[in-house]
Design a protein around this motif. Structure first.
Motif, PDB file in Angstrom:
ATOM      1  N   ARG A 135       3.550   1.907  -3.817  1.00 31.44           N
ATOM      2  CA  ARG A 135       3.506   2.312  -5.244  1.00 31.44           C
ATOM      3  C   ARG A 135       5.110   2.640  -5.322  1.00 31.44           C
ATOM      4  N   ASP A 136       5.722   1.706  -6.208  1.00 31.14           N
ATOM      5  CA  ASP A 136       7.059   1.995  -6.538  1.00 31.14           C
ATOM      6  C   ASP A 136       7.793   2.043  -5.028  1.00 31.14           C
ATOM      7  N   GLY A 137       7.483   0.981  -4.197  1.00 29.38           N
ATOM      8  CA  GLY A 137       7.992   0.944  -2.819  1.00 29.38           C
ATOM      9  C   GLY A 137       7.000   1.069  -1.989  1.00 29.38           C
ATOM     10  N   ILE A 138       7.282   1.510  -0.733  1.00 28.52           N
ATOM     11  CA  ILE A 138       6.180   1.586   0.365  1.00 28.52           C
ATOM     12  C   ILE A 138       6.523   2.675   1.104  1.00 28.52           C
ATOM     13  N   HIS A 139       5.532   3.615   1.416  1.00 30.39           N
ATOM     14  CA  HIS A 139       5.631   4.936   2.494  1.00 30.39           C
ATOM     15  C   HIS A 139       4.310   4.874   3.258  1.00 30.39           C
ATOM     16  N   TRP A 140       4.275   5.640   4.060  1.00 34.01           N
ATOM     17  CA  TRP A 140       2.974   5.736   5.038  1.00 34.01           C
ATOM     18  C   TRP A 140       2.396   6.992   4.821  1.00 34.01           C
TER      19      TRP A 140
END
Length: 133
Positions: free
Chosen positions: A18-23
């Protein structure tokens, strides 16, 4: 000694786009998933920042796909069970037993900064994964 009949708590690591990637690291506790957002997935010997998120529903232990309300989508990276070692307000230590993530995971809350501290992220957590056995 008899084994505790309760199942071991579960964990999941989700890639959240979402608006880029994170975990999202989620640990099952008291009927909810305690959740932290990570800029990179945990890896042995590396320390990273972990931002606490609100508790999530246990359904995310098994869910992959779009998130309602236009909040992106998640893909399951790993999951399994964990053994709690220590759980306090400012630190969490667990032993992960996943397919990829195996070993001691430590989350430590950095103390809130003083008003004159230049630290841009007071109160965030640090995450580290111990050496894989």
């Amino acid at each position: 000694m008899a084994r505790d009949p309760r199942p071991e708590p579960r964990f999941v690591l989700l890639e959240h786009r979402r608006d880029g990637i994170h975990w999202d690291l989620m640990l099952e506790r008291d009927g909810v998933l305690k959740t932290w957002a990570l800029d990179a997935p945990p890896s042995p010997g590396a320390e990273a920042t972990a931002r606490p998120l609100p508790d999530h529903r246990a359904a995310y232990l098994d869910y992959e796909g779009p998130i309602s309300g236009g909040r992106g989508s998640v893909r399951r990276v790993d999951g399994g069970v964990y053994v709690p070692i220590e759980w306090a307000d400012d630190r969490v230590r667990v032993r992960l037993e996943g397919r990829q993530l195996v070993g001691e995971l430590r989350l430590t809350k950095r103390p809130r900064a003083a008003s004159n501290d230049p630290d841009p992220e007071p109160g965030v957590w640090k995450i580290s994964l111990g050496k894989v056995d």
